[in-house]
Write an enzyme that holds these catalytic residues in place. Structure first.
Site: not given
Length: 337
Positions: A144, A183, A255
């Site tokens: 992402h 992801d 992230s």
């Protein structure tokens, strides 16, 4: 007096095990012992007694009751992982990353030693983190973080000769493989000649609730931020995927960064956290086992922006339709419009 008694007992235990080793002969090598609760111990079985196994971990001696042992394997463990001597590292059979069991150390030392492997990821629409898995510039991040992007840059942080870190920006980062369902993304940084930054070591063992962990990343663009906590839950199910739940602070920008254990091994990829207005100290990381499988099967997830099977399709932007001119409508200039 109690401390002296404990030390004496420990010394006697070591002497007994040493005597047992002398009787039974030299060890046949390291092996993985899988316990009934799912945990694994990797080490050299230096003595076997009717009631217990004595395992040399390289830095300590561990007694394992036989009744807790579910399986023993030499050469590789139940998942096909190569058995690694405690305190050492080895190249994965794929030759793409390094795995191992390192020695525990204070977080400050681990950050200084392994922090060079952590990179910042920048795209026109977002910022994130990642970490290098080898010295050829390949790195892991979240899917992402680079979702829908083709212009990606990374920031390397190299150890400077006089101490501290120097900042190097790398443009034209390539997307090698991507799996949006887990992801994860594999990217490649085009390194200049002679640039060999440090890379991370992927852990060989799982984690347990209560284990100390720490993250290095770029939350809200604040580079080189270190946060520390514990494993709150080792296998949290979210939307059909297992995550490591941790109270380590995980914020936007973290992230794709690594979650390290107390030995400096990567045990997970920080992926998501709860909104600040909903909960505190609630972060999640993708277990390193997913990362290893993703890298080993990277050809299956090879990125191709023209291939819809790669996970993303770059569609043409919507086109504006011209309205038809109504008949008999006259504009100011006297022309129909």
């Amino acid at each position: 007096m109690m401390i002296r008694g404990i030390a004496t007992s420990a010394a006697l235990l070591v002497m007994m095990v040493a005597a047992a080793v002398a009787e039974e002969g030299p060890s046949e090598g390291f092996e993985t012992i899988t316990l009934k609760d799912g945990q694994r111990v990797v080490g050299d079985v230096v003595a076997e007694k009717p009631e217990a196994l004595y395992v040399d971990l390289g830095y300590d001696l561990l007694k394992i009751p036989r009744e807790t042992v579910a399986r023993r394997a030499k050469g590789e463990d139940a998942d096909g992982e190569v058995v690694v001597r405690p305190g050492s590292t080895v190249a994965d059979p794929s030759g793409f990353f390094t795995t191992g069991t390192l020695r525990p150390a204070p977080v400050k030392e681990l950050v200084a030693k392994h922090g060079e492997a952590v990179v910042a990821i920048e795209t026109p629409s977002s910022k994130g983190s990642g970490f290098l898995v080898n010295d050829e510039g390949y790195a892991i991040t979240n899917a992402h973080v680079i979702e829908g992007e083709t212009r990606i840059a990374a920031i390397l942080y190299e150890n400077a000769p006089g101490g501290g870190l120097s900042r190097r920006r790398v443009e034209d980062v390539e997307i090698v493989a991507i799996n949006p369902f887990f992801d994860l993304a594999l990217i490649k940084l085009p390194l200049a000649e002679g640039v060999k930054p440090g890379h991370a070591v992927l852990g060989t063992e799982g984690v347990n609730s209560g284990d100390s962990v720490f993250a290095v990343g770029n939350p809200l663009g604040m580079e080189r931020t270190v946060t520390q906590g514990i494993v709150s839950n080792r296998s949290r199910n979210l939307e059909g995927q297992l995550y490591i739940q941790t109270d380590t602070a995980i914020n936007p920008g973290n992230s794709g960064g690594p979650l390290f254990n107390q030995r400096g091994e990567v045990v997970g990829v920080t992926s998501r956290g709860a909104r600040a207005d909903m909960a505190d100290n609630l972060g999640f990381a993708i277990p390193v086992a997913y990362v290893k499988d993703f890298i080993r099967h990277r050809e299956a997830f090879a990125f191709d922006k023209t291939n819809p099977n790669s996970g993303y399709r770059y569609l043409d932007p919507p086109r504006r339709h011209r309205r038809e001119k109504p008949e008999g409508l006259i504009g100011k200039s006297g022309e129909a419009r």
